[in-house]
Write a protein that holds these residues in place. Structure first.
Motif, PDB file in Angstrom:
ATOM      1  N   CYS A 412      27.294   9.247   6.479  1.00 21.06           N
ATOM      2  CA  CYS A 412      26.235   9.359   6.525  1.00 21.06           C
ATOM      3  C   CYS A 412      25.134   8.559   6.603  1.00 21.06           C
ATOM      4  O   CYS A 412      25.132   7.571   5.983  1.00 21.06           O
ATOM      5  N   ASP A 413      24.183   8.828   7.293  1.00 18.07           N
ATOM      6  CA  ASP A 413      23.005   8.601   7.383  1.00 18.07           C
ATOM      7  C   ASP A 413      22.252   8.233   6.073  1.00 18.07           C
ATOM      8  O   ASP A 413      22.318   9.131   4.954  1.00 18.07           O
ATOM      9  N   LEU A 414      20.877   7.725   6.343  1.00 16.74           N
ATOM     10  CA  LEU A 414      19.803   8.291   4.917  1.00 16.74           C
ATOM     11  C   LEU A 414      19.234   8.902   4.763  1.00 16.74           C
ATOM     12  O   LEU A 414      18.608   9.121   3.941  1.00 16.74           O
ATOM     13  N   ARG A 415      19.308  10.303   6.071  1.00 18.45           N
ATOM     14  CA  ARG A 415      19.113  11.618   5.606  1.00 18.45           C
ATOM     15  C   ARG A 415      20.207  12.318   4.677  1.00 18.45           C
ATOM     16  O   ARG A 415      20.139  13.469   4.686  1.00 18.45           O
ATOM     17  N   ALA A 416      21.223  11.812   4.570  1.00 22.98           N
ATOM     18  CA  ALA A 416      22.195  12.281   4.557  1.00 22.98           C
ATOM     19  C   ALA A 416      22.917  13.155   5.168  1.00 22.98           C
ATOM     20  O   ALA A 416      23.932  13.992   4.495  1.00 22.98           O
ATOM     21  N   THR A 417      22.958  13.178   6.266  1.00 20.58           N
ATOM     22  CA  THR A 417      23.322  14.151   7.185  1.00 20.58           C
ATOM     23  C   THR A 417      24.836  13.193   7.655  1.00 20.58           C
ATOM     24  O   THR A 417      24.834  11.720   7.891  1.00 20.58           O
ATOM     25  N   ALA A 418      25.677  13.624   7.977  1.00 24.15           N
ATOM     26  CA  ALA A 418      27.197  13.161   7.973  1.00 24.15           C
ATOM     27  C   ALA A 418      26.708  12.605   9.583  1.00 24.15           C
ATOM     28  O   ALA A 418      26.819  13.488   9.871  1.00 24.15           O
ATOM     29  N   LEU A 419      28.011  11.699   9.663  1.00 22.54           N
ATOM     30  CA  LEU A 419      27.799  10.462  10.494  1.00 22.54           C
ATOM     31  C   LEU A 419      29.633  10.622  11.296  1.00 22.54           C
ATOM     32  O   LEU A 419      30.362  11.047  10.518  1.00 22.54           O
ATOM     33  N   GLY A 420      29.587  11.825  12.116  1.00 20.18           N
ATOM     34  CA  GLY A 420      30.440  12.104  13.912  1.00 20.18           C
ATOM     35  C   GLY A 420      31.537  10.731  13.614  1.00 20.18           C
ATOM     36  O   GLY A 420      31.328   9.888  13.213  1.00 20.18           O
ATOM     37  N   ALA A 421      32.659  10.541  14.322  1.00 18.18           N
ATOM     38  CA  ALA A 421      32.977  10.456  14.422  1.00 18.18           C
ATOM     39  C   ALA A 421      33.156   9.359  15.775  1.00 18.18           C
ATOM     40  O   ALA A 421      33.307   7.870  16.044  1.00 18.18           O
ATOM     41  N   ASP A 422      32.275   9.191  16.367  1.00 21.31           N
ATOM     42  CA  ASP A 422      31.682   8.546  17.667  1.00 21.31           C
ATOM     43  C   ASP A 422      29.953   7.436  16.374  1.00 21.31           C
ATOM     44  O   ASP A 422      29.350   6.614  17.473  1.00 21.31           O
TER      45      ASP A 422
END
Ligand SMILES: Cc1cc2nc3c(=O)[nH]c(=O)nc-3n(C[C@H](O)[C@H](O)[C@H](O)COP(=O)(O)OP(=O)(O)OC[C@H]3O[C@@H](n4cnc5c(N)ncnc54)[C@H](O)[C@@H]3O)c2cc1C
Length: 477
Positions: A412-422
């Motif tokens: 995830c990023d620093l907003r806790a948003t999940a990061l996808g395959a790309d």
């Protein structure tokens, strides 16, 4: 006539401590005006307990004193006050250590979280759906969730709070996986009931779950020998003999290399000792500054740290309650419990017994031994979390989720948003709790998990405000 816009929906998948804390802080920060429906999907009867605090074993205690466990970062005494208010420890003669600190049974902490959440559940500010989620998919700019019965729910934001997957059975134990006395998941209620009083027990792993198991066996009147093995043969550590302030500054000029950080920690340990302090004070400093330390390390250095020092970190950072330590100390002193640095080389069933060949870590010698039962306590397999549930695997296949490259959970990023395959953020999909620790650093103990839940709640509110043209949430209350 003003139009009535339906409230946006925040779906939280998993209502253990992280999911419940996030729901509570979302509801609390909304005050009396509801800006969103907050729906927690959790099959367990009670929100807030999850894996750690749903145990009913009397010997399973919180591993830090009660005044360090709270749902509110700005009110650390909240749980301690709950204990006083409800007289929850009246029947628990062993709750206090010799110095007046309370280490309640973990179920009591679960009851506290449920009690704090209860007003929000009865007012409808938080909704609890007692179902397991079986699918999460994109649905235009929103999300579609499906439970096992096929019922569908639409949400504007989704937070995954499914932290601890079932422990994975080590592949070396595959030949005996069907043996009735091989306990693959020691956290299941009654898992130890298959073990007889005189059974020779092999405990695979030597962390906090192993400590729970050894205390659980003792409580059941088990008298047989126990051998506990782990890669390095280290045992769980107790708390400092006296109260100490954290010692060491690792964050004002943080290290960018793992080796530099470790050198600084070693120097701080020496300096602490010279001042009459124990290692606990240094580890506490590293832990409290953990997020700054982690953020300053490039990915390769984070991975190096996880590879080389994780076992040491785990036994020093996660400590056992004094009551638990006393049980382990006595078992070691009487010779009933032995701890060894060894691997399983081979296993086979021999009649009702389990024959195990152990490989000594240092000498590489092989020792054949017979046991009546084997208990796996290697802990939840966080690295493989995306394959632990079909819906997570499908989300990964759809490119919505990816494994954290540190091996510690979900990227995830620093907003806790999940990061996808790309590597791009899956907007509106958040990771809350320990599975986000590859990004945020130390995120397993309560203080950090609580702060993180508050943080992710704010991120979700911001996301809705940015994307739905909704009035900003009232953060004053
Ligand atoms: C055994 C143990 C003891 C611990 N003791 C302490 C302690 O004493 N002090 C301390 O500071 N920290 C302790 N910890 C650290 C602990 O990780 C955190 O405190 C916290 O419990 C993490 O909770 P969670 O909600 O993130 O995860 P979990 O407890 O794993 O909760 C996840 C929840 O998600 C639900 N779920 C899973 N899949 C689905 C699905 N598909 N749909 C819907 N729901 C789903 C599960 O039913 C579960 O309730 C302990 C951890 C463990 C494992």
């Amino acid at each position: 006539m003003p139009s009535i816009r339906p409230l946006p929906v925040i779906a939280i998948v998993g209502g253990g401590f992280s999911g419940a804390a996030m729901a509570l802080h979302l509801a609390k920060s909304s005050g009396t005006v509801r800006h969103a429906r907050i729906v927690v999907f959790e099959p367990r009867e009670r929100l807030g307990a999850g894996l750690a605090y749903s145990t009913t074993e009397a010997t399973h205690r919180i591993n830090v004193p009660a005044n360090k466990m709270s749902l509110y970062p700005d009110d650390p005494e909240s749980f301690a006050r709950y204990l006083d208010r409800t007289n929850a420890l009246a029947e628990d003669a062993d709750a206090y250590d010799g110095k007046g600190s309370a280490y309640p049974q973990r179920a009591v902490f679960g009851a506290y979280v449920a009690a704090e959440l209860a007003p929000y559940l009865s007012s409808g500010a938080v909704e609890h759906r007692r179902v397991a989620i079986a699918a999460v998919e994109r649905s235009g700019s929103r999300w579609s969730l499906q439970d096992a019965s096929g019922a569908t729910y639409i949400a504007d934001a989704v937070a995954l709070a499914v932290s601890h997957p079932m422990p994975a059975l080590p592949s070396s134990l595959a030949p005996i996986r069907l043996h009735p006395k091989v306990v693959g998941d020691a956290t299941k209620p009654g898992a130890l009931d298959v073990i007889g009083t005189g059974d020779r027990v092999l405990v695979v792993g030597n962390g906090l779950t192993a400590a729970d198991v050894i205390c659980g066996l003792q409580e059941r009147g088990h008298e047989g020998p126990i051998l506990s093995i782990s890669r390095r043969g280290m045992r769980s550590q107790g708390h400092a003999p006296t109260v100490q302030e954290p010692f060491g500054d690792f964050s004002s000029k943080p290290s960018h290399r793992a080796s530099h950080l470790l050198r600084r920690v070693r120097l701080a340990l020496k300096a602490a000792e010279a001042e009459g302090l124990t290692w606990h004070a240094v580890i506490d400093a590293v832990r409290s500054q953990g997020q700054v330390i982690w953020h300053s390390l490039p990915l390769a250095e984070r991975r190096r740290l996880v590879r080389s020092v994780r076992p040491y970190w785990d036994v020093h950072r996660f400590r056992i309650a004094p009551q638990v330590k006393a049980v382990l100390d006595e078992a070691i002193a009487t010779g009933r419990l032995q701890i060894r640095a060894a691997y399983i080389d081979a296993v086979a069933e021999r009649g009702s017994a389990i024959s195990v060949t152990l490989r000594d870590r240092r000498r590489q010698t092989l020792t054949p031994m017979d046991f009546d039962a084997v208990v796996v306590t290697t802990g939840p397999a966080h690295g493989g979390v995306l394959s632990s549930q079909p819906f997570l695997a499908r989300m990964q296949a759809a490119g919505l989720l990816s494994a954290c490259p540190t091996g510690l959970g979900i990227a995830c990023d620093l907003r806790a948003t999940a990061l996808g395959a790309d590597g791009r953020p899956s907007e509106g999909l958040f990771i809350v709790g320990p599975l986000a620790r590859g990004t945020f650093g130390e995120l397993m103990g309560l203080p950090q998990v609580t702060e993180h839940a508050v943080f992710v709640a704010a991120q979700v509110q911001q996301f809705l405000a940015d994307n739905q043209e909704l009035p900003a949430f009232d953060r004053a209350s």
